[in-house]
Design an enzyme around this catalytic site. Structure first.
Site, mmCIF file in Angstrom:
data_model
loop_
_atom_site.group_PDB
_atom_site.id
_atom_site.type_symbol
_atom_site.label_atom_id
_atom_site.label_comp_id
_atom_site.label_asym_id
_atom_site.label_seq_id
_atom_site.Cartn_x
_atom_site.Cartn_y
_atom_site.Cartn_z
ATOM 1 N N LYS A 1 5.784 8.716 0.912
ATOM 2 C CA LYS A 1 6.467 8.295 2.134
ATOM 3 C C LYS A 1 7.471 7.178 1.839
ATOM 4 C CE LYS A 1 5.657 6.879 6.843
ATOM 5 N NZ LYS A 1 4.688 6.462 7.859
ATOM 6 N N HIS B 1 -7.367 2.343 2.318
ATOM 7 C CA HIS B 1 -6.864 1.153 1.604
ATOM 8 C C HIS B 1 -7.926 0.090 1.345
ATOM 9 C CE1 HIS B 1 -6.426 0.024 5.778
ATOM 10 N NE2 HIS B 1 -5.298 0.678 5.939
ATOM 11 N N GLN C 1 -5.230 3.851 -6.687
ATOM 12 C CA GLN C 1 -6.453 3.958 -5.900
ATOM 13 C C GLN C 1 -7.407 4.919 -6.582
ATOM 14 O OE1 GLN C 1 -4.359 4.865 -2.037
ATOM 15 N NE2 GLN C 1 -6.417 4.578 -1.281
ATOM 16 N N GLY D 1 0.044 4.596 -0.989
ATOM 17 C CA GLY D 1 -0.725 5.808 -1.310
ATOM 18 C C GLY D 1 -0.380 7.015 -0.467
ATOM 19 N N LEU E 1 0.874 -1.185 0.000
ATOM 20 C CA LEU E 1 0.000 0.000 0.000
ATOM 21 C C LEU E 1 0.905 1.228 0.000
ATOM 22 C CD1 LEU E 1 -2.454 -1.356 2.728
ATOM 23 C CD2 LEU E 1 -2.756 -1.436 0.237
ATOM 24 N N LYS F 1 6.075 5.347 11.575
ATOM 25 C CA LYS F 1 5.089 6.427 11.426
ATOM 26 C C LYS F 1 5.681 7.776 11.834
ATOM 27 C CE LYS F 1 1.684 3.536 10.443
ATOM 28 N NZ LYS F 1 1.267 3.404 9.046
ATOM 29 N N ASN G 1 1.269 -2.551 4.560
ATOM 30 C CA ASN G 1 1.659 -1.149 4.430
ATOM 31 C C ASN G 1 3.142 -1.085 4.084
ATOM 32 O OD1 ASN G 1 -0.878 -0.880 5.456
ATOM 33 N ND2 ASN G 1 -0.293 0.126 7.353
#
EC number: 2.7.7.9
Length: 497
Positions: free
Chosen positions: A116, A212, A179, A104, A102, A385, A240
């Site tokens: 990221k 997601h 997406q 996005g 993932l 994160k 992720n």
């Protein structure tokens, strides 16, 4: 007004609102250039369906009284899965796998521009570099062809595609799909903020990628799902891209491909034991006879403390998921994937309050047959994160091998230290400037840093270390310092002369 009259009135209001939104979306669609028309139409149709459901559903989406602990056999310990060993034909099993990341998200929360996945996390390697290295290592070791699929958003697609050229000589086929792009809606009027399809200039903030959970429809609509099924692929491993613990696990894959009871499992969710830091994570429950993911946003306010309790709900979802491709195709064609709507309120730069409607990939577990939770070691959940997480993965707590991070054997106990860096460290560039080199953290339990603090070279941190520079003060930890069970406060400046 009688209750019947009130509900009829609400129904009329709802229908009028749906009609207004439909008209607005049709206006937006007329502004789409011809080469984007079909794609935009699919996105706006998807949004209309989600918006329709949003207007239908009121109040918490779960009835707390129906929530039960999952039956013992529905969440298997990883040790039991691993104990089955691996078959001789592991290469042919691997050839049926696709890795989906993932991709996005932007790096904005860490003060970075662009995707990221392009932030450097270890020895100049980005999240994407490490992912490609891991899969290339698998393909070379087992002589297989496991492809990588990136689910991008309109925020990350262009930058990601530019960077993919550098992997053209790697032994990994890389595919991408996008997406959906949905319109944000005004919190008061519930009408789309966007006036046309562009997402530049004043329209930049009018659109969003809808979480997601959108993977099922987008993957199917892109045509890539059918292509991969045509190539003999059977399962996707979804995670992720910022979870550095989410590597391909051969034991879980073997369990899927060779189920012990002969009944194929269509969906596996990796869960892990909660700690005090994970109280907000979604948990697996038994609900109306099916495994169901319950997120904190769905819990009635009166039960939030119970939901957070580590004793009642012991595990949480890592978002490492193994899903059958054939099942995704079947459910998508039957329009049978059911995911709760997450209502995410935002305030735009100009001060306008909007909401965006999202779904989460794991919430679909209840739509699949023979779903299973596997309670995996904490090492499979290593998300980055914040810069506090980044400090952990850059340090000597972990060693890097073929793109995979593993806890150093020199650390005497397997738990990860608790690290809290203050607001002066939030942005990656500020964080890097404050560490001349990453400290030795092999014996660290807990680190809290607040205020204007810098670290010299070769600092060693052990036990519990708390460093607090009050407003207007600055603390420079000198090169070579060893801090063991220390609280440092006040002012300490080291100047070059």
């Amino acid at each position: 007004m009688s209750q019947d009259g009130a509900s009829q009135f609400q129904e009329v209001i709802r229908q009028e609102l749906e009609l207004s939104v439909k008209k607005e979306l049709e206006k937006i669609l007329t502004t789409a250039p011809s080469h984007e028309f079909e794609h935009t139409k699919k996105d706006l149709d998807g949004f209309r369906k989600l918006f329709h459901r949003f207007l239908q559903e009121k109040g918490p989406s779960v009835d707390w009284g129906k929530i039960q602990r999952p039956p013992e056999d529905s969440i298997q310990p990883y040790e039991k899965i691993k104990a089955r060993g691996l078959p001789d034909n592991i290469s042919s099993v691997l050839n049926k796998l696709v890795v989906v990341k993932l991709n996005g998200g932007l790096g904005t929360s860490m003060g970075c521009k662009g995707p990221k996945s392009l932030i450097g996390v270890r020895n100049e390697n980005t999240f994407l570099d490490l992912t490609v290295q891991q899969i290339e290592h698998l393909n070379k070791t087992y002589n297989t062809d496991v492809p990588l699929v990136l689910m991008n958003s309109f925020n990350t697609d262009e930058d990601t595609k530019k960077i993919l050229q550098k992997y053209s000589h790697c032994r990994v086929k890389i595919y991408t799909f996008n997406q959906s792009r949905y319109p944000r809606i005004n919190k008061e009027s519930l009408l789309p903020v966007a006036k046309d399809v562009s997402y530049s200039g004043e329209n930049t903030e009018a659109w969003y990628p809808p979480g997601h959970g959108d993977i099922y429809a987008s993957f199917y609509n892109s045509g890539l799902l059918d292509t991969l099924i045509g190539e003999g692929k059977e399962y996707i491993f979804v995670s992720n891209i910022d979870n550095l613990g989410a590597t391909v696990d051969l034991y879980i894959l073997n369990h899927l491909m060779n189920p012990p009871n002969g009944k194929p499992c269509e969906f596996v969710m990796e869960v892990t034991n909660k700690t005090r830091a994970d109280v907000k994570g979604g948990t697996l429950t038994q609900y109306e006879g099916k495994l169901r993911l319950v997120e904190i946003a769905q819990v009635p306010k009166a039960h939030v403390d119970e939901f957070k309790s580590v004793s009642k709900f012991k595990i949480f979802n890592t978002n490492n998921l193994w899903i059958s491709l054939a099942a995704v195709k079947r459910l998508q064609e039957q329009n049978a994937i059911d995911m709760e709507i997450i209502v995410n309120p935002k305030t735009l730069d100009g001060g306008l309050n909007v909401i965006q409607l999202e779904t989460a990939v794991g919430a679909a577990i209840k739509s699949f047959e023979n779903s299973l939770g596997i309670n995996v070691p904490r090492s499979r959940f290593l998300p980055v994160k914040t810069t506090s997480d980044l400090l952990l993965v850059m340090s000597n707590l972990y060693s890097l091998n073929a793109g995979s991070l593993t806890m150093s054997e020199k650390r005497e106990f397997p738990t990860v230290p608790l690290v809290k860096l203050g607001s002066s460290f939030t942005k990656v560039q500020d964080y890097l400037r404050r560490f001349e080199s990453i400290p030795d953290m092999l014996e660290l339990d807990h680190l809290t840093v607040s205020g204007d603090v810098t670290f010299g070279k070769n600092v060693s941190l052990k036990g519990t270390v708390i460093i607090i520079a009050n407003h207007g003060d600055r603390i420079d930890i000198p090169p070579g310092a060893v801090l063991e069970n220390k609280i440092v406060s006040g002012n300490l400046r080291i100047l070059d002369h």
